[in-house]
Design a protein around this motif. Structure first.
Motif, PDB file in Angstrom:
ATOM      1  N   ALA A 152     -83.241  19.822 -41.295  1.00 32.07           N
ATOM      2  CA  ALA A 152     -83.269  18.798 -42.338  1.00 32.07           C
ATOM      3  C   ALA A 152     -82.363  17.605 -42.044  1.00 32.07           C
ATOM      4  N   TYR A 153     -81.827  17.529 -40.849  1.00 34.43           N
ATOM      5  CA  TYR A 153     -80.865  16.468 -40.539  1.00 34.43           C
ATOM      6  C   TYR A 153     -81.584  15.227 -40.007  1.00 34.43           C
ATOM      7  N   ASP A 154     -81.173  14.067 -40.457  1.00 37.21           N
ATOM      8  CA  ASP A 154     -81.729  12.790 -40.006  1.00 37.21           C
ATOM      9  C   ASP A 154     -80.899  12.302 -38.815  1.00 37.21           C
ATOM     10  N   TYR A 155     -81.432  12.476 -37.611  1.00 38.25           N
ATOM     11  CA  TYR A 155     -80.717  12.112 -36.390  1.00 38.25           C
ATOM     12  C   TYR A 155     -80.722  10.611 -36.106  1.00 38.25           C
ATOM     13  N   SER A 156     -81.135   9.819 -37.078  1.00 34.09           N
ATOM     14  CA  SER A 156     -81.013   8.364 -36.930  1.00 34.09           C
ATOM     15  C   SER A 156     -79.879   7.831 -37.799  1.00 34.09           C
ATOM     16  N   GLN A 157     -79.304   8.678 -38.640  1.00 34.54           N
ATOM     17  CA  GLN A 157     -78.283   8.185 -39.557  1.00 34.54           C
ATOM     18  C   GLN A 157     -76.988   7.845 -38.829  1.00 34.54           C
ATOM     19  N   ALA A 158     -76.221   6.981 -39.456  1.00 33.53           N
ATOM     20  CA  ALA A 158     -74.967   6.514 -38.869  1.00 33.53           C
ATOM     21  C   ALA A 158     -74.066   7.697 -38.561  1.00 33.53           C
ATOM     22  N   GLY A 159     -73.415   7.611 -37.409  1.00 27.07           N
ATOM     23  CA  GLY A 159     -72.512   8.664 -36.974  1.00 27.07           C
ATOM     24  C   GLY A 159     -72.502   8.753 -35.469  1.00 27.07           C
ATOM     25  N   ALA A 160     -71.689   9.658 -34.960  1.00 26.48           N
ATOM     26  CA  ALA A 160     -71.576   9.846 -33.514  1.00 26.48           C
ATOM     27  C   ALA A 160     -72.241  11.160 -33.116  1.00 26.48           C
ATOM     28  N   TYR A 161     -72.813  11.164 -31.911  1.00 31.43           N
ATOM     29  CA  TYR A 161     -73.548  12.315 -31.401  1.00 31.43           C
ATOM     30  C   TYR A 161     -73.182  12.538 -29.935  1.00 31.43           C
ATOM     31  N   PHE A 162     -72.932  13.795 -29.595  1.00 32.67           N
ATOM     32  CA  PHE A 162     -72.703  14.201 -28.207  1.00 32.67           C
ATOM     33  C   PHE A 162     -73.996  14.844 -27.733  1.00 32.67           C
ATOM     34  N   VAL A 163     -74.509  14.371 -26.600  1.00 34.64           N
ATOM     35  CA  VAL A 163     -75.801  14.815 -26.089  1.00 34.64           C
ATOM     36  C   VAL A 163     -75.652  15.237 -24.637  1.00 34.64           C
ATOM     37  N   THR A 164     -76.304  16.340 -24.287  1.00 34.29           N
ATOM     38  CA  THR A 164     -76.364  16.794 -22.896  1.00 34.29           C
ATOM     39  C   THR A 164     -77.812  17.125 -22.570  1.00 34.29           C
ATOM     40  N   PHE A 165     -78.300  16.601 -21.447  1.00 33.04           N
ATOM     41  CA  PHE A 165     -79.620  17.001 -20.973  1.00 33.04           C
ATOM     42  C   PHE A 165     -79.544  17.284 -19.483  1.00 33.04           C
ATOM     43  N   CYS A 166     -80.358  18.261 -19.041  1.00 34.53           N
ATOM     44  CA  CYS A 166     -80.256  18.819 -17.687  1.00 34.53           C
ATOM     45  C   CYS A 166     -81.510  18.575 -16.861  1.00 34.53           C
ATOM     46  N   THR A 167     -81.327  18.595 -15.555  1.00 30.75           N
ATOM     47  CA  THR A 167     -82.460  18.535 -14.649  1.00 30.75           C
ATOM     48  C   THR A 167     -83.184  19.878 -14.661  1.00 30.75           C
ATOM     49  N   LYS A 168     -84.458  19.849 -14.321  1.00 31.02           N
ATOM     50  CA  LYS A 168     -85.263  21.052 -14.237  1.00 31.02           C
ATOM     51  C   LYS A 168     -84.637  22.012 -13.223  1.00 31.02           C
ATOM     52  N   ASP A 169     -84.517  23.254 -13.601  1.00 30.98           N
ATOM     53  CA  ASP A 169     -83.916  24.301 -12.766  1.00 30.98           C
ATOM     54  C   ASP A 169     -82.481  23.961 -12.345  1.00 30.98           C
ATOM     55  N   LYS A 170     -81.858  23.052 -13.082  1.00 31.04           N
ATOM     56  CA  LYS A 170     -80.477  22.613 -12.836  1.00 31.04           C
ATOM     57  C   LYS A 170     -80.264  22.198 -11.381  1.00 31.04           C
ATOM     58  N   ARG A 171     -81.252  21.495 -10.843  1.00 30.66           N
ATOM     59  CA  ARG A 171     -81.147  21.001  -9.465  1.00 30.66           C
ATOM     60  C   ARG A 171     -80.200  19.815  -9.420  1.00 30.66           C
ATOM     61  N   CYS A 172     -79.433  19.743  -8.373  1.00 29.53           N
ATOM     62  CA  CYS A 172     -78.439  18.673  -8.195  1.00 29.53           C
ATOM     63  C   CYS A 172     -79.119  17.449  -7.597  1.00 29.53           C
ATOM     64  N   LEU A 173     -79.697  16.637  -8.466  1.00 28.37           N
ATOM     65  CA  LEU A 173     -80.487  15.488  -8.034  1.00 28.37           C
ATOM     66  C   LEU A 173     -79.865  14.149  -8.402  1.00 28.37           C
ATOM     67  N   LEU A 174     -78.899  14.141  -9.319  1.00 26.77           N
ATOM     68  CA  LEU A 174     -78.451  12.885  -9.914  1.00 26.77           C
ATOM     69  C   LEU A 174     -77.193  12.306  -9.292  1.00 26.77           C
ATOM     70  N   SER A 175     -76.314  13.149  -8.777  1.00 33.80           N
ATOM     71  CA  SER A 175     -75.052  12.654  -8.221  1.00 33.80           C
ATOM     72  C   SER A 175     -74.413  13.735  -7.371  1.00 33.80           C
ATOM     73  N   VAL A 206     -76.525  15.279 -17.664  1.00 32.77           N
ATOM     74  CA  VAL A 206     -75.996  14.018 -18.183  1.00 32.77           C
ATOM     75  C   VAL A 206     -75.326  14.301 -19.525  1.00 32.77           C
ATOM     76  N   HIS A 207     -74.141  13.724 -19.730  1.00 28.81           N
ATOM     77  CA  HIS A 207     -73.469  13.775 -21.025  1.00 28.81           C
ATOM     78  C   HIS A 207     -73.414  12.368 -21.596  1.00 28.81           C
ATOM     79  N   LEU A 208     -73.797  12.225 -22.861  1.00 31.72           N
ATOM     80  CA  LEU A 208     -73.712  10.946 -23.564  1.00 31.72           C
ATOM     81  C   LEU A 208     -72.939  11.139 -24.861  1.00 31.72           C
ATOM     82  N   LEU A 209     -72.130  10.173 -25.194  1.00 31.26           N
ATOM     83  CA  LEU A 209     -71.504  10.102 -26.509  1.00 31.26           C
ATOM     84  C   LEU A 209     -72.026   8.813 -27.133  1.00 31.26           C
ATOM     85  N   LEU A 210     -72.888   8.964 -28.137  1.00 31.36           N
ATOM     86  CA  LEU A 210     -73.557   7.832 -28.772  1.00 31.36           C
ATOM     87  C   LEU A 210     -73.044   7.657 -30.189  1.00 31.36           C
ATOM     88  N   ARG A 211     -73.049   6.414 -30.636  1.00 31.55           N
ATOM     89  CA  ARG A 211     -72.714   6.142 -32.027  1.00 31.55           C
ATOM     90  C   ARG A 211     -73.837   5.310 -32.629  1.00 31.55           C
TER      91      ARG A 211
END
Length: 167
Positions: A14-37, A84-89
């Motif tokens: 029931a949470y509105d993920y567009s509302q004002a506030g800060a969010y910590f987000v992590t998303f991973c590569t498929k099979d956690k392959r080391c492709l990004l850095s 990837v880790h993001l801290l969004l506001r």
């Protein structure tokens, strides 16, 4: 009969993920392959993240979040080899301008994932992502520190497969 485990939905229903506030987000590569850095080590200097060509594509998209999504501030980020880790506001509801639809956290992460796929020529992402709604200033500072120190902790990361693997 389908024997696969049922996927749990990670978002609060029931949470509105567009509302004002800060969010910590992590998303991973498929099979956690080391492709990004890669994470360079070198005493006494702190570890340094060196982006791959894929990581550069992702970084460009991340840095453009505020331009693409008015009212969203990229507070902090790091592109690790397999995630990837993001801290969004999200700023106040009226910051997107009159009549502008406010983006959700899902919209932002989905946009990054969907745009990287044709640019790279393959899908590199696991489905879904992890999110945490930042509750207060101390939570924000704890997450900021976590993002800052994540490269130093990389040596202990046991979840990466295919170090340096190509697609």
């Amino acid at each position: 009969m389908d024997e696969r485990p049922k996927r749990k939905h990670p978002r609060l229903k029931a949470y509105d993920y567009s509302q004002a506030g800060a969010y910590f987000v992590t998303f991973c590569t498929k099979d956690k392959r080391c492709l990004l850095s890669s994470v360079g080590r070198g005493a006494p200097a702190p570890p340094r993240v060196v982006l791959t060509a894929y990581g550069e594509i992702v970084d460009t998209l991340i840095q453009n979040i505020p331009a693409v999504y008015p009212g969203v501030v990229l507070e902090h980020d790091v592109i690790m080899p397999s995630h990837v880790h993001l801290l969004l506001r999200m700023e106040s509801e009226d910051s997107g301008g009159p009549g502008a639809a406010r983006p959700t956290v899902q919209t932002i992460v989905g946009g990054i994932k969907s745009i990287t796929t044709p640019r790279i020529g393959a899908s590199i992402w696991q489905p879904s992502f992890y999110d945490h709604i930042v509750r207060n200033e101390s939570d924000f500072l704890r997450i900021w520190t976590y993002i800052d120190t994540n490269p130093a902790e990389w040596a202990e990361d046991r979840y990466c497969s295919g170090e340096g693997a190509a697609l």
